[in-house]
Design a protein around this motif. Structure first.
Motif, PDB file in Angstrom:
ATOM      1  N   MET A  35     -39.140  44.970  29.890  1.00 51.34           N
ATOM      2  CA  MET A  35     -39.743  43.653  30.085  1.00 51.34           C
ATOM      3  C   MET A  35     -41.167  43.653  29.535  1.00 51.34           C
ATOM      4  SD  MET A  35     -38.257  42.808  33.901  1.00 51.34           S
ATOM      5  CE  MET A  35     -39.077  41.215  33.978  1.00 51.34           C
ATOM      6  N   ASP A  36     -41.269  43.926  28.240  1.00 51.95           N
ATOM      7  CA  ASP A  36     -42.569  44.088  27.605  1.00 51.95           C
ATOM      8  C   ASP A  36     -43.340  42.769  27.585  1.00 51.95           C
ATOM      9  OD1 ASP A  36     -41.550  46.591  27.171  1.00 51.95           O
ATOM     10  OD2 ASP A  36     -41.210  46.301  25.021  1.00 51.95           O
ATOM     11  N   ALA A  83     -44.580  41.029  29.924  1.00 47.31           N
ATOM     12  CA  ALA A  83     -44.071  40.067  30.909  1.00 47.31           C
ATOM     13  C   ALA A  83     -45.191  39.182  31.460  1.00 47.31           C
ATOM     14  CB  ALA A  83     -43.390  40.797  32.054  1.00 47.31           C
ATOM     15  N   TYR A 124     -40.543  37.531  28.917  1.00 51.31           N
ATOM     16  CA  TYR A 124     -40.894  38.831  28.354  1.00 51.31           C
ATOM     17  C   TYR A 124     -40.120  39.019  27.060  1.00 51.31           C
ATOM     18  CZ  TYR A 124     -36.409  39.876  30.593  1.00 51.31           C
ATOM     19  OH  TYR A 124     -35.084  39.841  30.975  1.00 51.31           O
ATOM     20  N   GLN A 166     -43.946  48.256  30.840  1.00 51.31           N
ATOM     21  CA  GLN A 166     -44.548  47.123  31.549  1.00 51.31           C
ATOM     22  C   GLN A 166     -44.872  47.474  32.996  1.00 51.31           C
ATOM     23  OE1 GLN A 166     -45.517  44.233  30.206  1.00 51.31           O
ATOM     24  NE2 GLN A 166     -46.400  43.642  32.171  1.00 51.31           N
TER      25      GLN A 166
END
Length: 337
Positions: free
Chosen positions: A68-69, A71, A85, A322
């Motif tokens: 979930m980069d 986010a 994300y 994340q």
């Protein structure tokens, strides 16, 4: 006598340079000692210590294992947490997505917005719907989508769409953050690739999902550059704490060095920024893609949630990816955006 004059001049120049360096260090020390504002000081007090947070999750992923980069979190009217994300998938493209949660730790992906979408930002429109912005490739640009209600967002059924023209850079404009939705006007910030070389800040408005206007935000650039950042100045998120507007923003110390990303709290009133000294459980040193959101935590208490991407370079064991963490607000005085 003549032979000594160049050495004397060099000594004088060296003394002047030493004095300038000392003055610069003193200025930076004063910047550390005297916060830019009460708002940046409060953000620092809440955001700097992950180890003291009321809740946290490193390497956040959705229920399918997607990272979930970058986010960014919002909260629906029914209390559900929403995350937008992106993830780099096997097709070699970034895919933005939206997920839901009831505890801020476990996330269920609800919709994928397709290949070439990333750096997403979500905001309520004040009428029960949502506006989503993200960076879109190819020809990296900012795209916006409007959704009638939560169900439409989670199904990916946009009622309005706009892909912004690039007006500040012929190479890339992106990393949007929606700062306000007022009727038919969307206010947002972003970056542009100045000289097709280095990311710098912009402010923009979209009116009626038809008319786009973007301008550079050089004042914000200067505030982050003052801290010695020679690389990109990129993602940011704005909010209000104690009635004061505060921006949390990333700055890259050295171009191309992902381990040199730092996080700053910027005060738009004074045009100054404070460096945030983030402390994690393992001692990670680099932090990017900051976001901050005021919400009600899973125990029903007002809280500040902070999101940071921890690059592999400069990360402690088990902390890359994340990071989401939240601190309870013991005193009122914060409003989102």
């Amino acid at each position: 006598m003549t032979a000594r004059q160049p050495r004397t001049a060099l000594c004088t120049l060296a003394a002047l340079l030493a004095l300038a360096a000392a003055l610069l260090l003193a200025q930076l020390a004063r910047a550390d000692a005297a916060p830019a504002s009460a708002g940046t000081a409060r953000l620092a007090a809440l955001a700097q210590d992950v180890t003291a947070a009321d809740g946290h999750r490193y390497d956040a992923r959705d229920h399918t294992g997607r990272t979930m980069d970058a986010a960014q979190i919002e909260q629906a009217q029914d209390g559900t947490y929403l995350a937008v994300y992106h993830t780099l998938l096997a097709d070699g493209r970034f895919h933005a997505a939206v997920a839901t949660s009831t505890d801020l730790r476990h996330w269920r992906r609800r919709h994928d917005f397709g290949p070439g979408t990333h750096q997403a930002s979500l905001a309520h429109d004040g009428r029960g719907g949502y506006v989503l912005a993200y960076e879109k490739d190819p020809r990296n640009h900012i795209a916006l989508r409007a959704y009638e209600d939560l169900a439409a967002l989670l199904d990916g059924r946009a009622e309005r769409a706009f892909d912004a023209p690039r007006t500040l850079s012929r190479c890339a404009e992106g990393t949007p953050d929606i700062t306000a939705v007022r009727g038919a006007t969307v206010h947002l910030t972003g970056h542009y690739r100045a000289g097709c070389d280095t990311d710098r800040q912009l402010r923009a408005t979209l009116t009626g999902f038809r008319h786009w206007h973007a301008v550079p935000d050089r004042r914000l650039d200067r505030a982050v550059h003052t801290w010695g950042n020679g690389g990109n100045i990129g993602d940011r998120s704005s909010m209000e704490l104690g009635g004061q507007r505060v921006v949390i923003i990333e700055g890259q110390g050295r171009r191309g060095d992902f381990g040199s990303w730092g996080t700053y709290a910027y005060d738009p009133s004074s045009g100054r920024a404070d460096r945030l000294h983030i402390r994690t459980h393992g001692g990670s040193r680099a932090f990017a893609n900051p976001s901050a959101t005021l919400l009600t935590d899973p125990r029903g208490r007002p809280a500040l949630l902070v999101g940071l991407f921890v690059p592999r370079e400069g990360s402690a064991s088990g902390e890359a990816g994340q990071l989401l963490y939240w601190h309870r607000l013991h005193q009122p005085g914060g409003t989102v955006r």
